[in-house]
Each structure stands twice: as structure tokens, then as C-alpha cells.
Design a protein around this motif. Structure first.
Motif, PDB file in Angstrom:
ATOM      1  N   LEU A 189      60.310  44.224   0.161  1.00  0.00           N
ATOM      2  CA  LEU A 189      61.208  45.101   0.915  1.00  0.00           C
ATOM      3  C   LEU A 189      60.370  46.179   1.581  1.00  0.00           C
ATOM      4  O   LEU A 189      59.619  46.887   0.914  1.00  0.00           O
ATOM      5  N   VAL A 190      60.489  46.270   2.897  1.00  0.00           N
ATOM      6  CA  VAL A 190      59.803  47.310   3.645  1.00  0.00           C
ATOM      7  C   VAL A 190      60.842  48.299   4.154  1.00  0.00           C
ATOM      8  O   VAL A 190      61.802  47.919   4.819  1.00  0.00           O
ATOM      9  N   THR A 191      60.689  49.548   3.785  1.00  0.00           N
ATOM     10  CA  THR A 191      61.555  50.598   4.305  1.00  0.00           C
ATOM     11  C   THR A 191      60.655  51.685   4.895  1.00  0.00           C
ATOM     12  O   THR A 191      59.438  51.646   4.752  1.00  0.00           O
ATOM     13  N   GLY A 192      61.260  52.643   5.534  1.00  0.00           N
ATOM     14  CA  GLY A 192      60.443  53.696   6.114  1.00  0.00           C
ATOM     15  C   GLY A 192      61.267  54.859   6.583  1.00  0.00           C
ATOM     16  O   GLY A 192      62.478  54.919   6.349  1.00  0.00           O
ATOM     17  N   HIS A 193      60.603  55.775   7.234  1.00  0.00           N
ATOM     18  CA  HIS A 193      61.257  56.958   7.780  1.00  0.00           C
ATOM     19  C   HIS A 193      60.813  57.111   9.229  1.00  0.00           C
ATOM     20  O   HIS A 193      59.816  56.505   9.657  1.00  0.00           O
ATOM     21  N   PRO A 194      61.515  57.904  10.022  1.00  0.00           N
ATOM     22  CA  PRO A 194      61.203  57.989  11.451  1.00  0.00           C
ATOM     23  C   PRO A 194      60.097  58.972  11.819  1.00  0.00           C
ATOM     24  O   PRO A 194      59.770  59.086  13.001  1.00  0.00           O
ATOM     25  N   TYR A 195      59.519  59.652  10.854  1.00  0.00           N
ATOM     26  CA  TYR A 195      58.576  60.730  11.159  1.00  0.00           C
ATOM     27  C   TYR A 195      57.181  60.177  11.462  1.00  0.00           C
ATOM     28  O   TYR A 195      56.744  59.183  10.873  1.00  0.00           O
ATOM     29  N   VAL A 196      56.479  60.834  12.367  1.00  0.00           N
ATOM     30  CA  VAL A 196      55.154  60.396  12.778  1.00  0.00           C
ATOM     31  C   VAL A 196      54.215  60.306  11.588  1.00  0.00           C
ATOM     32  O   VAL A 196      53.399  59.388  11.471  1.00  0.00           O
ATOM     33  N   ASP A 197      54.340  61.244  10.682  1.00  0.00           N
ATOM     34  CA  ASP A 197      53.511  61.280   9.478  1.00  0.00           C
ATOM     35  C   ASP A 197      54.375  61.798   8.339  1.00  0.00           C
ATOM     36  O   ASP A 197      55.366  62.487   8.569  1.00  0.00           O
ATOM     37  N   VAL A 198      53.980  61.463   7.111  1.00  0.00           N
ATOM     38  CA  VAL A 198      54.778  61.887   5.968  1.00  0.00           C
ATOM     39  C   VAL A 198      54.844  63.407   5.856  1.00  0.00           C
ATOM     40  O   VAL A 198      55.785  63.952   5.278  1.00  0.00           O
ATOM     41  N   ILE A 209      59.212  77.748   8.131  1.00  0.00           N
ATOM     42  CA  ILE A 209      59.158  77.688   9.594  1.00  0.00           C
ATOM     43  C   ILE A 209      60.468  77.116  10.113  1.00  0.00           C
ATOM     44  O   ILE A 209      61.235  76.475   9.375  1.00  0.00           O
ATOM     45  N   ALA A 210      60.726  77.336  11.397  1.00  0.00           N
ATOM     46  CA  ALA A 210      61.967  76.836  11.993  1.00  0.00           C
ATOM     47  C   ALA A 210      61.888  75.348  12.291  1.00  0.00           C
ATOM     48  O   ALA A 210      62.891  74.624  12.208  1.00  0.00           O
ATOM     49  N   ALA A 211      60.707  74.876  12.668  1.00  0.00           N
ATOM     50  CA  ALA A 211      60.531  73.464  13.010  1.00  0.00           C
ATOM     51  C   ALA A 211      59.049  73.133  13.007  1.00  0.00           C
ATOM     52  O   ALA A 211      58.190  74.021  13.117  1.00  0.00           O
ATOM     53  N   TRP A 212      58.740  71.844  12.862  1.00  0.00           N
ATOM     54  CA  TRP A 212      57.354  71.407  13.000  1.00  0.00           C
ATOM     55  C   TRP A 212      56.923  71.577  14.454  1.00  0.00           C
ATOM     56  O   TRP A 212      57.720  71.383  15.375  1.00  0.00           O
ATOM     57  N   PRO A 213      55.685  71.942  14.676  1.00  0.00           N
ATOM     58  CA  PRO A 213      55.233  72.122  16.071  1.00  0.00           C
ATOM     59  C   PRO A 213      55.277  70.808  16.843  1.00  0.00           C
ATOM     60  O   PRO A 213      55.103  69.731  16.273  1.00  0.00           O
ATOM     61  N   VAL A 214      55.515  70.906  18.141  1.00  0.00           N
ATOM     62  CA  VAL A 214      55.495  69.737  19.015  1.00  0.00           C
ATOM     63  C   VAL A 214      54.051  69.507  19.466  1.00  0.00           C
ATOM     64  O   VAL A 214      53.415  70.397  20.041  1.00  0.00           O
ATOM     65  N   VAL A 215      53.536  68.311  19.175  1.00  0.00           N
ATOM     66  CA  VAL A 215      52.155  67.971  19.529  1.00  0.00           C
ATOM     67  C   VAL A 215      52.179  67.125  20.795  1.00  0.00           C
ATOM     68  O   VAL A 215      52.873  66.095  20.840  1.00  0.00           O
ATOM     69  N   PRO A 216      51.459  67.505  21.840  1.00  0.00           N
ATOM     70  CA  PRO A 216      51.465  66.748  23.096  1.00  0.00           C
ATOM     71  C   PRO A 216      50.993  65.307  22.887  1.00  0.00           C
ATOM     72  O   PRO A 216      50.121  65.043  22.051  1.00  0.00           O
ATOM     73  N   PRO A 217      51.559  64.368  23.631  1.00  0.00           N
ATOM     74  CA  PRO A 217      51.111  62.968  23.532  1.00  0.00           C
ATOM     75  C   PRO A 217      49.612  62.859  23.811  1.00  0.00           C
ATOM     76  O   PRO A 217      49.066  63.571  24.649  1.00  0.00           O
ATOM     77  N   GLY A 218      48.973  61.963  23.076  1.00  0.00           N
ATOM     78  CA  GLY A 218      47.541  61.755  23.269  1.00  0.00           C
ATOM     79  C   GLY A 218      46.686  62.538  22.311  1.00  0.00           C
ATOM     80  O   GLY A 218      45.487  62.239  22.163  1.00  0.00           O
ATOM     81  N   ARG A 219      47.243  63.540  21.669  1.00  0.00           N
ATOM     82  CA  ARG A 219      46.460  64.306  20.706  1.00  0.00           C
ATOM     83  C   ARG A 219      46.854  63.870  19.299  1.00  0.00           C
ATOM     84  O   ARG A 219      48.047  63.732  18.991  1.00  0.00           O
ATOM     85  N   PRO A 220      45.906  63.649  18.388  1.00  0.00           N
ATOM     86  CA  PRO A 220      46.264  63.288  17.003  1.00  0.00           C
ATOM     87  C   PRO A 220      47.229  64.313  16.424  1.00  0.00           C
ATOM     88  O   PRO A 220      46.998  65.531  16.534  1.00  0.00           O
ATOM     89  N   TRP A 221      48.295  63.790  15.809  1.00  0.00           N
ATOM     90  CA  TRP A 221      49.380  64.675  15.375  1.00  0.00           C
ATOM     91  C   TRP A 221      48.901  65.697  14.352  1.00  0.00           C
ATOM     92  O   TRP A 221      49.199  66.880  14.461  1.00  0.00           O
ATOM     93  N   LYS A 222      48.162  65.273  13.361  1.00  0.00           N
ATOM     94  CA  LYS A 222      47.704  66.199  12.329  1.00  0.00           C
ATOM     95  C   LYS A 222      46.779  67.259  12.914  1.00  0.00           C
ATOM     96  O   LYS A 222      46.839  68.439  12.535  1.00  0.00           O
TER      97      LYS A 222
END
Length: 271
Positions: A189-198, A209-222
Motif C-alpha cells: 500500500l502506497v499512501t502519501g501527502h501533498p506537501y513538497v517535503d515532509v 509562523i503564519a505560513a511556510w514561505p513560498v519558494v520560487p520554482p527552480g530553487r531547491p525547496w529546503k
């Protein structure tokens, strides 16, 4: 007349002279007031008197006098029960399950749960570790899921050797969803979540914080998250994130649902 009054009919009320048993006036105990004949169940106490309620819902208060009540036709003295000790609140695990005291971890079963990396494993341990140890289920981190199909084949899943896999960013059209589609075993069984990273499955409120920062496309999220918080490295940032997680209440619902499904799947008795 020789009877319940004995030989001296002037000696007073027989109920006041006999040694009668004392009975705790526990809730729902049905007794009869000897003087009035009122019969009812104990429903409480008021100003030192016991409150009886009859079958019609009528309530009356009666003093707790010696031999003032009949229980199964026999005179008794009611007394207020000693206050019961307040039971200790049930301890719950970080996942919200009721903790089982005095139970050792089981020997590891053949079934496994795989997660994408060490951060996923640490978060799962923080929340579901107690439950998994009792069930004897080991969580193993992968280094990504690019080779998931071959890894599953090497594992050799079966009815008594089930495999659950937790995947990050499992959304329609993603690379992850295409990889998962190639795993077709009924014992996996494979399940998951929609987040880019755990990391992102941890609620922003837990971090203050109010929200996770928005990381521009092309830059590693972490890398982008570290830059937004002014943190030198992902390892340091992860330590901060994990330190703010105490229970399931600190993570998002999709992660909770995914993990609960996996645990149920790998611990389900084989047919």
C-alpha cells in the motif's frame, strides 16, 4: 403480643433499637423509606440527606437516620459512600492512541513501512513510535523513491510480509504519482501527502509562523526555506522543526490519514 416489639411494647421504636446493617447509598440503589413508604432509587445527596427518585420521576429527600430505610424488606442504615478516588487520566501516545502500560516492544514483524528519508522517519517516530513498537513494525528510510519498483520487487511482499510506503508530494500528475503507479502488488500500500517535503506537513502554527514561505520554482525547496528563515543549513532547520512537534496535533491531517492507513494495512491479520 410477642413479635417484633418483644415483650415490652413501650420500649420504643423497634427499628431504633435493633442492630441493622449499614449500606452504602450507591447510585441507583433502590430502597424504601420505612416511615412514609416512598420507594425510589438513590440519585444523589443534598444537605446531608439522600435523594430518592421513584419510577414516576418524583424525587424526595430523606435524612440518613439509623434504620430509616428498607432494602429488600429488611431495615438498613444508609450511609453516604466514601468519595471514590479520582481515576488517573488515561495517558495517550503522541499519535492520540491510548497508551498501554507495561507492554514491551514486540519482536519486529516481517512487514515494514518505508518512508522517503531520515527526516520522514524521525517525524514518524516522534508521533507514531510508541504504537509501532507495540505492533512490532519497523520504519525504514529510503533515499528517495526513484527505484521504488525494484526495491519492492527485492523486498518480496506477500500475505504475511506486507509493505507500506509513505510518499511526499503524491499528487496527480507528479513524478511521484507516476513512480507509484508502477507498484501493483496487492500486498503493498502506497499512501502519501501533498506537501513538497515532509517539513511542510508540520503545521505553521507549531512553528509560530503564519505560513511556510513560498519558494520560487527552480530553487531547491529546503534551501529556499532556510534562506527565508535565515538558517545556515537544512540540518539546523530540521532540528528546529522537529523540536516543535509534540503530537499528531502539530502536523497536517493528510499526513495523519496516510500514516494511519499504512499502520492498519501492515498490522492487519493475514487471511
Amino acid at each position: 403480643m410477642v413479635g417484633r416489639y418483644g415483650e415490652d411494647v413501650l420500649a420504643g421504636d423497634w427499628r431504633r433499637r435493633r442492630v441493622v446493617p449499614e449500606v452504602d447509598a450507591e447510585a441507583d440503589l433502590v430502597v424504601e423509606d420505612a416511615d412514609s413508604g416512598f420507594c425510589g432509587a438513590v440519585v444523589g445527596f443534598e444537605s446531608g440527606a439522600v435523594v430518592l427518585e421513584d419510577r414516576h420521576g418524583r424525587r424526595r429527600n430523606f435524612p440518613l437516620l439509623p434504620a430509616a430505610f428498607l432494602l429488600d424488606g429488611q431495615p438498613v442504615t444508609l450511609r453516604r459512600p466514601a468519595r471514590s478516588p479520582v481515576p488517573a487520566a488515561r495517558r495517550r501516545t503522541a499519535s492520540g492512541s491510548i497508551a498501554v502500560a507495561g507492554v514491551r516492544a514486540q519482536v519486529a514483524k516481517a512487514s515494514r513501512i518505508w518512508v522517503e528519508g531520515v527526516h520522514d522517519a524521525a517525524l514518524v517516530e516522534r508521533i507514531w513510535g510508541d504504537d509501532l513498537r507495540i505492533e512490532g513494525v519497523v520504519v525504514e528510510p529510503l533515499d528517495g523513491i526513484d527505484d521504488l519498483e525494484s526495491r519492492v520487487r527485492d523486498f518480496g511482499p506477500g500475505p504475511t510480509r506486507r509493505l507500506g510506503v509513505l510518499v511526499d508530494h503524491l499528487v496527480p500528475g507528479s513524478k511521484e504519482s507516476r513512480i507509484v503507479a508502477r507498484v501493483t502488488s496487492a500486498h503493498v500500500l502506497v499512501t502519501g501527502h501533498p506537501y513538497v517535503d515532509v517539513w511542510q506537513a508540520v503545521k505553521p502554527a507549531a512553528l509560530g509562523i503564519a505560513a511556510w514561505p513560498v519558494v520560487p520554482p527552480g530553487r531547491p525547496w529546503k534551501e529556499g526555506v532556510c534562506a527565508a528563515f535565515g538558517v545556515a543549513s537544512p540540518a539546523e532547520m530540521w532540528r528546529r522543526v522537529l523540536s516543535r512537534v509534540d503530537s499528531f496535533a502539530d502536523v497536517e491531517t493528510p499526513l495523519i490519514n496516510a500514516m494511519e492507513r499504512l499502520i492498519d494495512f501492515v498490522t492487519e491479520p493475514s487471511a
